[in-house]
Scaffold this motif. Structure first.
Motif, PDB file in Angstrom:
ATOM      1  N   UNK A  19       0.823  -1.207   0.000  1.00 35.27           N
ATOM      2  CA  UNK A  19       0.000   0.000   0.000  1.00 35.27           C
ATOM      3  C   UNK A  19       0.865   1.267   0.000  1.00 35.27           C
ATOM      4  N   UNK A  20       1.997   1.232   0.680  1.00 33.72           N
ATOM      5  CA  UNK A  20       2.906   2.384   0.665  1.00 33.72           C
ATOM      6  C   UNK A  20       3.332   2.679  -0.767  1.00 33.72           C
ATOM      7  N   UNK A  26       1.977   4.850  -7.534  1.00 32.62           N
ATOM      8  CA  UNK A  26       0.896   4.615  -8.491  1.00 32.62           C
ATOM      9  C   UNK A  26      -0.193   5.677  -8.486  1.00 32.62           C
ATOM     10  N   UNK A  27      -0.424   6.296  -7.362  1.00 30.53           N
ATOM     11  CA  UNK A  27      -1.517   7.264  -7.294  1.00 30.53           C
ATOM     12  C   UNK A  27      -1.086   8.610  -7.831  1.00 30.53           C
ATOM     13  N   UNK A  38       7.253  20.548 -11.350  1.00 32.72           N
ATOM     14  CA  UNK A  38       7.591  19.958 -10.051  1.00 32.72           C
ATOM     15  C   UNK A  38       7.244  18.472  -9.977  1.00 32.72           C
ATOM     16  N   UNK A  39       6.484  17.980 -10.925  1.00 37.91           N
ATOM     17  CA  UNK A  39       6.064  16.581 -10.896  1.00 37.91           C
ATOM     18  C   UNK A  39       7.254  15.669 -11.135  1.00 37.91           C
ATOM     19  N   UNK A  40       7.211  14.524 -10.498  1.00 37.61           N
ATOM     20  CA  UNK A  40       8.304  13.566 -10.610  1.00 37.61           C
ATOM     21  C   UNK A  40       7.882  12.377 -11.459  1.00 37.61           C
ATOM     22  N   UNK A  41       8.866  11.771 -12.109  1.00 37.63           N
ATOM     23  CA  UNK A  41       8.601  10.557 -12.867  1.00 37.63           C
ATOM     24  C   UNK A  41       8.399   9.405 -11.890  1.00 37.63           C
ATOM     25  N   UNK A  42       7.849   8.308 -12.397  1.00 39.34           N
ATOM     26  CA  UNK A  42       7.670   7.125 -11.543  1.00 39.34           C
ATOM     27  C   UNK A  42       9.005   6.634 -11.018  1.00 39.34           C
ATOM     28  N   UNK A  43      10.056   6.732 -11.815  1.00 41.91           N
ATOM     29  CA  UNK A  43      11.398   6.323 -11.380  1.00 41.91           C
ATOM     30  C   UNK A  43      11.863   7.183 -10.205  1.00 41.91           C
TER      31      UNK A  43
END
Length: 146
Positions: A19-20, A26-27, A38-43
């Motif tokens: 869940x963490x 994922x969210x 300012x958004x970050x990539x999934x990596x």
């Protein structure tokens, strides 16, 4: 514990460890209020949460449950709240009647941990072991996403 109140602690740890990662990586909700630059990539999110979890696990193992909560609330502003929330969910799921704090403010969380969780040594040791397992699962879950 009687059979009716037995808990599969490994499953509880795995569920909240996953869940963490789900909540942070994922969210999209974790980034909904940020500007585009300012958004970050999934990596980047995966690396960030892995670092937070690794540090929290080290504090938990070396200094204990209260110190881990204190560390996350004081030093890990970006991901700390998600990890703290899931740690509180694990503690609540242990079935010791601890419940959750009235709010997620640092004062309320730390008071809850010191008043309820640390009050009984046997329960505290079981809680620490379960939290360690949850953080280990979360760390490996983050590594699997890389």
């Amino acid at each position: 514990m009687s059979n009716s109140t037995q808990r599969n602690l490994d499953r509880l740890a795995a569920k909240h460890g996953q869940e963490i990662i789900r909540r942070v990586v994922d969210e999209e909700e974790t980034q909904k209020n940020k500007r585009e630059d300012e958004k970050k990539s999934k990596q980047q999110l995966t690396t960030s949460i892995e670092n937070t979890i690794t540090k929290a696990l080290g504090v938990l193992q070396e200094n204990g449950v209260y110190a881990c909560f204190l560390y996350l609330l004081a030093r890990e502003k970006e991901n700390g709240s998600v990890v703290v929330d899931e740690m509180l969910n694990v503690l609540n799921g242990l079935g010791f009647g601890w419940g959750k704090p009235a709010s997620n403010s640092p004062e309320a969380v730390l008071a809850h941990v010191s008043d309820k969780v640390t009050a009984d040594l046997e329960h505290l040791l079981l809680a620490k072991e379960t939290l360690e397992q949850m953080l280990i699962y979360a760390r490996y879950g983050a590594k699997a996403r890389e």
